[in-house]
Scaffold this motif. Structure first.
Motif: not given
Length: 584
Positions: A219-243
């Motif tokens: 299969y192909s893959s799908a993922q989230t991305y970290s912000a970097s100098s070349t990808n300042t606005n990643p989409s989808p960005a890495n996820l956050g978890v709240s309490l």
């Protein structure tokens, strides 16, 4: 005593048959022995795997409830997620996965009666090993309840990952990897989706930076991305978890596909001309003389015969698409005439009237339309010319004749190509970032390149800036959708690059291309007017034209049988331009 020949033959035959039977029995015994050895070995290896799994589960049960977890896991602990183990000369891989689970007895998720979803811990131990017939696996699972038997909330939230295919159907057993190096301890775990395509991780520590990667073998893959100098606005960005909150995200993957790109020179117009400088273009003749650049009747004692004729050599071309026209230049003094007829390659069969009306009587006026002659039946032609005179003092003469045709396409080698999908992963200083963006393809020595492991998406084939050519036709308009688990071939036709060009594709309202449409591009000042018939891909290519925008924009008129004529006076041309026209 003496034995007869027949008796000796029978004895030899008996020996051969007996030997064959013994061989068959021996092979069967050997096969049965090998199978027995394999079964015994597998059973022994399986027993070892079960022992290793039980060993790990007993160790887990010996730990305090709070200590049960894996390195990099949720919950965290000291148990390795994956480790190689050897037992009785067999190499195993032991994997341990520990998770918080929600007991349906008191409700699931938001419907949980006491609001605590981390009801107990589940430990799954998988042991795998490899033998000659493949990889074998056993899995043991145990449930560990809180020591007091009373559920207690755990700090953190819930990660809920859903994996589906291109048609939004759930994918079972998809691999989901979750990484977060910004937390202490770090998280780096792999889990798998259930029958509904879900992977739920209760008790994920609150924080940002959860990278999720979903995939499956083939299969192909799908993922989230970290912000970097070349990808300042990643989409989808890495996820956050709240309490005490649930973070849900869906990832689409599917079986990979293959795309082949073929590059061609476009269909071109070619002309075969006979100028009569020599008689090499004449296969046979009767009472015909070629001299001084003309063919005429042969004079006998100062008088011309009533008639003469010649048959041309074969007219053919490679990769023939269609015949176009037959034209000629001749001189017919008073009392003379010339009749031209078109025959097959052998020069013996006249092209029938059904394909070439007027051919039986002979043509006397140039040009003659040959586009109705089927190339499948007549891939080569010959010209028969009959010269006549009713005045022995005069002779007609032929200066030249020509046959034009369209031929091609022919493969074009070593074209620098680009291939870009439409899916994006964010943006940065250089603009939009695409998930698939290959700028260094080449059609190679065969004029073809195959790209494997592509995911479902719409892809645009382009020509690299370094090349000296531009796409002048493509039956598969770009971008072109590529479905999952499919094979696709895209053929593009390339013409020499010019500073300004316009590619016009003509389609019906239903989206189908319209060949043989008349496409006229024109403007008053600077004056320009050219009409090009759309090709088999429904496209017309105008090259080497001047730029025209705003007040100097071009006008276009497109017409086709059975459709309403399209007119526009605002066609802007600047650089390599393109226009799509819809006919109703």
């Amino acid at each position: 005593m003496h034995s007869s020949v027949g008796e000796r033959g029978a004895t030899l035959l008996d020996a051969v048959v007996g030997t064959a039977l013994m061989l068959i029995v021996f092979i069967g015994i050997v096969g049965a022995f090998r199978l027995t050895v394999m079964v015994v070995s597998n059973n022994k290896a399986r027993a070892g795997a079960v022992a290793l799994a039980n060993e790990r589960l007993e160790y887990i049960r010996s730990l305090s409830y709070s200590a049960i977890g894996t390195v990099g896991g949720i919950p965290a602990g000291t148990i390795p997620q994956t480790e190689p183990v050897s037992l009785n000369a067999v190499d195993y891989t032991r994997r341990t996965f520990v998770s918080y689970e929600d007991d349906p007895g008191d409700g699931i998720g938001g419907a949980d009666s006491n609001g605590v979803t981390a009801d107990f811990k589940a430990a799954k131990v998988t042991v795998s090993w490899t033998v000659r017939d493949g990889v074998h696996t056993i899995t043991l699972i145990t449930r560990i309840s809180p020591p007091t038997g009373v559920e207690a909330s755990v700090p953190g939230g819930t990660l809920s990952i859903n994996v589906q295919d291109s048609l939004a159907a759930a994918i079972q057993s998809a691999q989901v990897r979750i990484i977060n190096s910004s937390l202490t301890p770090n998280i780096n775990l792999t889990t798998f989706t259930d029958a509904a395509g879900n992977a739920t991780l209760i008790g994920a520590p609150a924080g940002a930076g959860y990278q999720v990667v979903a995939t499956k073998a083939g299969y192909s893959s799908a993922q989230t991305y970290s912000a970097s100098s070349t990808n300042t606005n990643p989409s989808p960005a890495n996820l956050g978890v709240s309490l005490n909150q649930t973070t849900a995200s869906t990832f689409a993957i599917d079986l990979i596909s293959t795309k082949t790109i073929e590059t061609y020179l476009p269909v071109t117009r070619a002309t075969t001309t006979e100028p009569f400088t020599l008689d090499s273009g004449i296969a046979s003749s009767t009472k015909i003389t070629v001299a001084g650049g003309v063919a005429r009747l042969t004079a006998d004692a100062g008088a011309y015969p009533a008639s003469g004729m010649f048959i041309s050599t074969l007219v053919s071309t490679s990769s023939l698409v269609r015949w176009q026209e037959f034209s000629f230049v001749h001189l017919k003094p008073s009392g003379t005439n010339i009749f031209y007829r078109i025959y097959d390659a052998n020069g013996t069969n006249l092209i029938p009237e059904s394909q070439l009306p007027g051919n039986a009587a002979g043509f006397t006026t140039s040009p003659v339309n040959l586009s109705t002659v089927a190339t499948s039946s007549y891939a080569a032609l010959t010209v028969h010319a009959t010269l006549t005179t009713s005045n022995a003092s005069n002779t007609p003469s032929i200066d030249s004749w020509s046959i034009s045709d369209d031929s091609g396409p022919s493969p074009l080698k070593n074209v620098a190509l680009t291939l870009r999908g439409t899916k994006t992963i964010g943006s940065g200083p250089s603009g939009t970032l695409y998930k698939y963006d290959n700028q260094s393809l080449s059609s190679g020595a065969s004029g073809s390149v195959t790209v494997n492991d592509l995911e479902f998406d719409s892809y645009t084939v382009g020509v690299a800036a370094s090349t000296t050519r531009v796409i002048s036709s493509a039956c598969d308009p770009q971008p072109e959708a590529l479905s999952a688990n499919s094979t696709q071939t895209t053929r593009i036709y390339l013409s020499p690059y010019t500073t300004n060009s316009l590619l016009v594709d003509v389609k019906s309202a239903a989206g189908t291309t319209i060949p043989n449409a008349s496409v006229r591009l024109f403007r008053a000042s600077p004056a320009y007017s050219t009409t090009i018939t759309s090709d088999s891909c429904g496209q017309s290519f105008f090259s080497g034209i001047a730029a025209g925008t705003g007040g100097s924009a071009y006008s276009i008129q497109v017409s086709a049988t059975g459709f309403v004529t399209f007119d526009s006076a605002t066609v802007n041309v600047s650089g390599t331009s393109r226009l799509s026209v819809i006919l109703n």
